[in-house]
Scaffold this motif. Structure first.
Motif, PDB file in Angstrom:
ATOM      1  N   ARG A 199      69.800  18.981  96.966  1.00 50.65           N
ATOM      2  CA  ARG A 199      69.739  17.844  96.046  1.00 50.65           C
ATOM      3  C   ARG A 199      69.028  16.667  96.696  1.00 50.65           C
ATOM      4  N   ASP A 200      68.334  15.905  95.858  1.00 48.20           N
ATOM      5  CA  ASP A 200      67.803  14.599  96.266  1.00 48.20           C
ATOM      6  C   ASP A 200      68.310  13.607  95.231  1.00 48.20           C
ATOM      7  N   SER A 201      69.383  12.913  95.570  1.00 49.45           N
ATOM      8  CA  SER A 201      70.013  12.014  94.601  1.00 49.45           C
ATOM      9  C   SER A 201      69.070  10.898  94.175  1.00 49.45           C
ATOM     10  N   ALA A 202      68.311  10.364  95.118  1.00 50.84           N
ATOM     11  CA  ALA A 202      67.406   9.262  94.796  1.00 50.84           C
ATOM     12  C   ALA A 202      66.366   9.676  93.765  1.00 50.84           C
ATOM     13  N   ALA A 203      65.952  10.939  93.843  1.00 49.89           N
ATOM     14  CA  ALA A 203      64.939  11.451  92.917  1.00 49.89           C
ATOM     15  C   ALA A 203      65.562  12.086  91.679  1.00 49.89           C
ATOM     16  N   ASN A 204      66.895  12.157  91.660  1.00 54.33           N
ATOM     17  CA  ASN A 204      67.613  12.814  90.555  1.00 54.33           C
ATOM     18  C   ASN A 204      67.061  14.227  90.329  1.00 54.33           C
ATOM     19  N   THR A 205      66.925  14.933  91.435  1.00 55.34           N
ATOM     20  CA  THR A 205      66.262  16.239  91.418  1.00 55.34           C
ATOM     21  C   THR A 205      67.031  17.228  92.280  1.00 55.34           C
ATOM     22  N   VAL A 206      67.048  18.468  91.829  1.00 52.02           N
ATOM     23  CA  VAL A 206      67.568  19.583  92.622  1.00 52.02           C
ATOM     24  C   VAL A 206      66.405  20.529  92.890  1.00 52.02           C
ATOM     25  N   TYR A 207      66.299  20.953  94.129  1.00 52.01           N
ATOM     26  CA  TYR A 207      65.190  21.805  94.541  1.00 52.01           C
ATOM     27  C   TYR A 207      65.669  23.231  94.806  1.00 52.01           C
ATOM     28  N   LEU A 208      64.745  24.161  94.645  1.00 51.60           N
ATOM     29  CA  LEU A 208      64.980  25.530  95.082  1.00 51.60           C
ATOM     30  C   LEU A 208      63.780  25.912  95.952  1.00 51.60           C
ATOM     31  N   GLN A 209      63.990  25.917  97.243  1.00 50.65           N
ATOM     32  CA  GLN A 209      62.954  26.339  98.183  1.00 50.65           C
ATOM     33  C   GLN A 209      62.993  27.849  98.288  1.00 50.65           C
ATOM     34  N   MET A 210      61.882  28.482  97.984  1.00 51.76           N
ATOM     35  CA  MET A 210      61.811  29.941  97.970  1.00 51.76           C
ATOM     36  C   MET A 210      60.820  30.400  99.027  1.00 51.76           C
ATOM     37  N   ASN A 211      61.302  31.100 100.021  1.00 50.44           N
ATOM     38  CA  ASN A 211      60.470  31.619 101.107  1.00 50.44           C
ATOM     39  C   ASN A 211      60.470  33.140 101.089  1.00 50.44           C
ATOM     40  N   SER A 212      59.523  33.723 101.785  1.00 46.19           N
ATOM     41  CA  SER A 212      59.424  35.188 101.906  1.00 46.19           C
ATOM     42  C   SER A 212      59.488  35.844 100.526  1.00 46.19           C
ATOM     43  N   LEU A 213      58.706  35.337  99.614  1.00 51.09           N
ATOM     44  CA  LEU A 213      58.764  35.823  98.231  1.00 51.09           C
ATOM     45  C   LEU A 213      58.319  37.268  98.130  1.00 51.09           C
ATOM     46  N   LYS A 214      58.960  37.981  97.220  1.00 56.88           N
ATOM     47  CA  LYS A 214      58.709  39.398  97.001  1.00 56.88           C
ATOM     48  C   LYS A 214      58.225  39.610  95.566  1.00 56.88           C
ATOM     49  N   PHE A 215      57.627  40.765  95.328  1.00 56.90           N
ATOM     50  CA  PHE A 215      57.175  41.094  93.976  1.00 56.90           C
ATOM     51  C   PHE A 215      58.327  40.935  92.973  1.00 56.90           C
ATOM     52  N   GLU A 216      59.494  41.358  93.370  1.00 60.18           N
ATOM     53  CA  GLU A 216      60.635  41.356  92.456  1.00 60.18           C
ATOM     54  C   GLU A 216      61.194  39.968  92.187  1.00 60.18           C
ATOM     55  N   ASP A 217      60.658  38.940  92.824  1.00 60.62           N
ATOM     56  CA  ASP A 217      61.047  37.564  92.505  1.00 60.62           C
ATOM     57  C   ASP A 217      60.278  37.025  91.300  1.00 60.62           C
ATOM     58  N   THR A 218      59.318  37.791  90.819  1.00 61.90           N
ATOM     59  CA  THR A 218      58.543  37.363  89.658  1.00 61.90           C
ATOM     60  C   THR A 218      59.446  37.213  88.442  1.00 61.90           C
ATOM     61  N   ALA A 219      59.418  36.034  87.822  1.00 59.11           N
ATOM     62  CA  ALA A 219      60.302  35.746  86.691  1.00 59.11           C
ATOM     63  C   ALA A 219      60.023  34.326  86.199  1.00 59.11           C
ATOM     64  N   ILE A 220      60.600  34.014  85.055  1.00 56.66           N
ATOM     65  CA  ILE A 220      60.691  32.617  84.631  1.00 56.66           C
ATOM     66  C   ILE A 220      61.972  32.065  85.240  1.00 56.66           C
ATOM     67  N   TYR A 221      61.836  30.938  85.911  1.00 59.72           N
ATOM     68  CA  TYR A 221      62.984  30.306  86.567  1.00 59.72           C
ATOM     69  C   TYR A 221      63.428  29.093  85.748  1.00 59.72           C
ATOM     70  N   TYR A 222      64.730  29.028  85.527  1.00 63.66           N
ATOM     71  CA  TYR A 222      65.327  27.952  84.762  1.00 63.66           C
ATOM     72  C   TYR A 222      66.370  27.230  85.608  1.00 63.66           C
ATOM     73  N   CYS A 223      66.503  25.930  85.375  1.00 66.55           N
ATOM     74  CA  CYS A 223      67.661  25.242  85.921  1.00 66.55           C
ATOM     75  C   CYS A 223      68.573  24.860  84.761  1.00 66.55           C
ATOM     76  N   ALA A 224      69.844  24.741  85.088  1.00 77.51           N
ATOM     77  CA  ALA A 224      70.847  24.414  84.092  1.00 77.51           C
ATOM     78  C   ALA A 224      71.930  23.556  84.748  1.00 77.51           C
ATOM     79  N   ALA A 225      72.696  22.876  83.917  1.00 79.11           N
ATOM     80  CA  ALA A 225      73.726  21.982  84.433  1.00 79.11           C
ATOM     81  C   ALA A 225      75.031  22.194  83.688  1.00 79.11           C
TER      82      ALA A 225
END
Length: 123
Positions: free
Chosen positions: A72-98
């Motif tokens: 989280r970055d409270s000042a930016a009112n943002t939540v991040y998802l850092q994705m490393n070592s990506l694989k073919f099977e990570d292909t998708a539409i990514y959604y955030c929800a609260a």
């Protein structure tokens, strides 16, 4: 009324990295547990990662443990998802929800959803 907007998706080669952002408006994300989900073609939507309101608990799906990091970055009112070592099977539409619940239970994310951002892992 809370609104969520995802950004940061794109095309990346296997082994590469992307950072997704979930930016809130209309309310403060610190008041919510935030989850990241993804849906690949022909598959059901799955919970990927979650960070509770209290920040004390973070959850990851087994398929992304050790590769993805939620923060989280409270000042930016943002939540991040850092994705490393990506694989073919990570292909998708990514959604955030609260959810206002202070629980990482993916079934509780009902009311607040973003529009999604496409992540494609391809050589």
């Amino acid at each position: 009324q809370l609104q969520l907007v995802e950004s940061g998706g794109g095309l990346v080669q296997p082994g590469g990295s992307l950072r997704l952002s979930c930016t809130g408006s209309g309310d403060t994300l610190d008041y919510y547990t935030i989850g990241w989900f993804r849906q690949a073609p022909g598959k059901e939507r799955e919970g990927v990662s979650c960070i509770r309101r209290s920040r004390a608990i973070i959850d990851y799906a087994d398929s992304v443990k050790g590769r993805f990091t939620i923060s989280r970055d409270s000042a930016a009112n943002t939540v991040y998802l850092q994705m490393n070592s990506l694989k073919f099977e990570d292909t998708a539409i990514y959604y955030c929800a609260a959810t206002a619940h202070d629980l990482c239970d993916y079934r509780l994310f009902v009311k607040y959803w973003g529009q999604g951002t496409q992540v494609t892992v391809s050589s």
